[in-house]
Design a protein around this motif. Structure first.
Motif, short mmCIF file in Angstrom:
data_model
loop_
_atom_site.label_atom_id
_atom_site.label_comp_id
_atom_site.label_asym_id
_atom_site.label_seq_id
_atom_site.Cartn_x
_atom_site.Cartn_y
_atom_site.Cartn_z
N ILE A 35 -0.54 23.76 35.23
CA ILE A 35 0.41 23.74 36.35
C ILE A 35 -0.27 23.56 37.70
N ARG A 36 -1.59 23.43 37.68
CA ARG A 36 -2.32 23.13 38.90
C ARG A 36 -2.61 21.63 39.05
N ALA A 37 -2.06 20.83 38.17
CA ALA A 37 -2.21 19.38 38.29
C ALA A 37 -1.46 18.90 39.54
N PRO A 38 -1.90 17.79 40.12
CA PRO A 38 -1.14 17.24 41.24
C PRO A 38 0.18 16.65 40.77
N SER A 39 1.16 16.67 41.67
CA SER A 39 2.44 16.03 41.35
C SER A 39 3.05 15.49 42.64
N ALA A 40 3.66 14.33 42.53
CA ALA A 40 4.26 13.67 43.70
C ALA A 40 5.29 14.59 44.33
N SER A 43 6.69 17.94 43.00
CA SER A 43 7.89 18.00 42.17
C SER A 43 7.69 18.85 40.92
N GLN A 44 6.48 18.83 40.36
CA GLN A 44 6.14 19.63 39.18
C GLN A 44 7.12 19.40 38.03
N GLY A 45 7.39 18.14 37.77
CA GLY A 45 8.37 17.80 36.74
C GLY A 45 7.78 17.78 35.35
N TRP A 46 7.23 18.90 34.95
CA TRP A 46 6.66 19.02 33.61
C TRP A 46 7.14 20.31 32.96
N SER A 89 7.91 15.36 30.37
CA SER A 89 8.14 15.01 31.77
C SER A 89 9.63 15.07 32.07
N ASP A 90 9.93 15.35 33.33
CA ASP A 90 11.33 15.48 33.78
C ASP A 90 11.54 14.57 34.98
N LYS A 91 12.03 13.38 34.71
CA LYS A 91 12.27 12.41 35.78
C LYS A 91 13.23 12.97 36.83
N SER A 92 14.24 13.72 36.41
CA SER A 92 15.24 14.22 37.36
C SER A 92 14.62 15.12 38.42
N ALA A 93 13.53 15.82 38.07
CA ALA A 93 12.87 16.68 39.06
C ALA A 93 12.33 15.85 40.23
N TYR A 94 11.88 14.62 39.95
CA TYR A 94 11.34 13.75 40.98
C TYR A 94 12.45 13.09 41.78
N ILE A 95 13.47 12.60 41.08
CA ILE A 95 14.60 11.98 41.77
C ILE A 95 15.27 12.99 42.69
N ASP A 96 15.45 14.22 42.20
CA ASP A 96 16.07 15.27 43.02
C ASP A 96 15.17 15.67 44.20
N ARG A 97 13.88 15.80 43.94
CA ARG A 97 12.95 16.23 44.99
C ARG A 97 12.92 15.22 46.13
N TYR A 98 12.92 13.93 45.79
CA TYR A 98 12.82 12.92 46.83
C TYR A 98 14.16 12.61 47.49
N PRO A 116 6.20 5.35 36.96
CA PRO A 116 6.87 6.63 36.65
C PRO A 116 5.93 7.82 36.83
N TYR A 117 5.88 8.35 38.04
CA TYR A 117 4.96 9.44 38.33
C TYR A 117 5.25 10.69 37.50
N TRP A 118 6.48 10.84 37.02
CA TRP A 118 6.79 12.00 36.18
C TRP A 118 5.93 11.98 34.91
N HIS A 119 5.69 10.79 34.36
CA HIS A 119 4.82 10.69 33.19
C HIS A 119 3.35 10.85 33.58
N ILE A 120 2.97 10.21 34.69
CA ILE A 120 1.57 10.27 35.13
C ILE A 120 1.16 11.70 35.44
N ASP A 121 1.99 12.41 36.18
CA ASP A 121 1.64 13.78 36.56
C ASP A 121 1.57 14.69 35.33
N THR A 122 2.48 14.49 34.39
CA THR A 122 2.44 15.29 33.17
C THR A 122 1.20 14.96 32.35
#
Length: 199
Positions: A35-40, A43-46, A89-98, A116-122
């Motif tokens: 959970i310390r990975a970077p995320s756009a 968003s922490q969509g994992w 990964s949770d794409k909705s976490a990124y769409i909602d965050r932005y 798809p940063y949700w996949h990259i971050d996960t």
């Protein structure tokens, strides 16, 4: 262990000692690293499905393999891993965050995401688990959920539809293993893959 040693020691291990369990506190520490990975946008969509009981691990393999198919050497080794972690990964976490005020993309247009940063971050969170495993004296492997088995995995573990499985991390202690034939290809040197200033 020094970080550079951890990175250099990490490899995909496909055979596990079924008699040695992984301590729950070690799994908790690995998730704390993830959970310390970077995320756009932070968003922490994992989310992570942890299978650390024999019956749960068995359910995963039952959901992803044909019941009458002979077990190949890969499956024989991998199915002995005492812990499986499925990162989602949770794409909705990124769409909602932005769409929040400090980002301002109120249209929620997915076209704003060139990748798809949700996949990259996960994926980055998953790598932290793999590196943490080496530091903890464990071995691991990252592999995919077969596309044909995704529905069965979702049903077996009540996975919410908003989540996408990006793979599986097996964890445990090593058993005698053969090196992957793929390694004969050799590691591409930095001089071949790094480009400074231009290609």
């Amino acid at each position: 262990m020094e970080f550079s040693d951890v990175v250099r020691a990490r490899r995909m291990v496909r055979s596990y000692d079924r008699h040695r369990v992984v301590a729950p506190e070690t799994v908790a520490e690995l998730l704390d690293l993830a959970i310390r990975a970077p995320s756009a946008g932070f968003s922490q969509g994992w989310e992570f499905l942890v299978l650390d009981r024999p019956e749960d691990v068995r359910r995963y393999w039952e959901a992803t393999t044909e019941p009458d198919a002979p077990a190949d050497p890969w499956l024989q080794g991998m199915s002995q891993a005492p812990v499986l972690i499925l990162p989602f990964s949770d794409k909705s976490a990124y769409i909602d965050r932005y769409a929040e005020a400090d980002k301002g993309w109120t249209d929620r247009d997915e076209a704003r995401w060139p990748v798809p940063y949700w996949h990259i971050d996960t994926g980055m969170a998953s790598l932290l688990i793999l590196l943490g495993a080496v530091d903890a004296g464990l071995v691991g492997c990252f592999f995919g959920v077969p596309g044909s088995a995704e529905a069965a995995v979702r049903e077996a573990f009540a996975v919410p539809s908003r989540l996408t499985p990006i793979g599986v991390i097996s964890l445990g202690y090593p058993a005698p293993d053969r090196r992957s034939p793929s390694l004969r290809r050799g590691r591409r040197p930095v001089s071949e893959v790094a480009h400074f200033g231009r290609f």
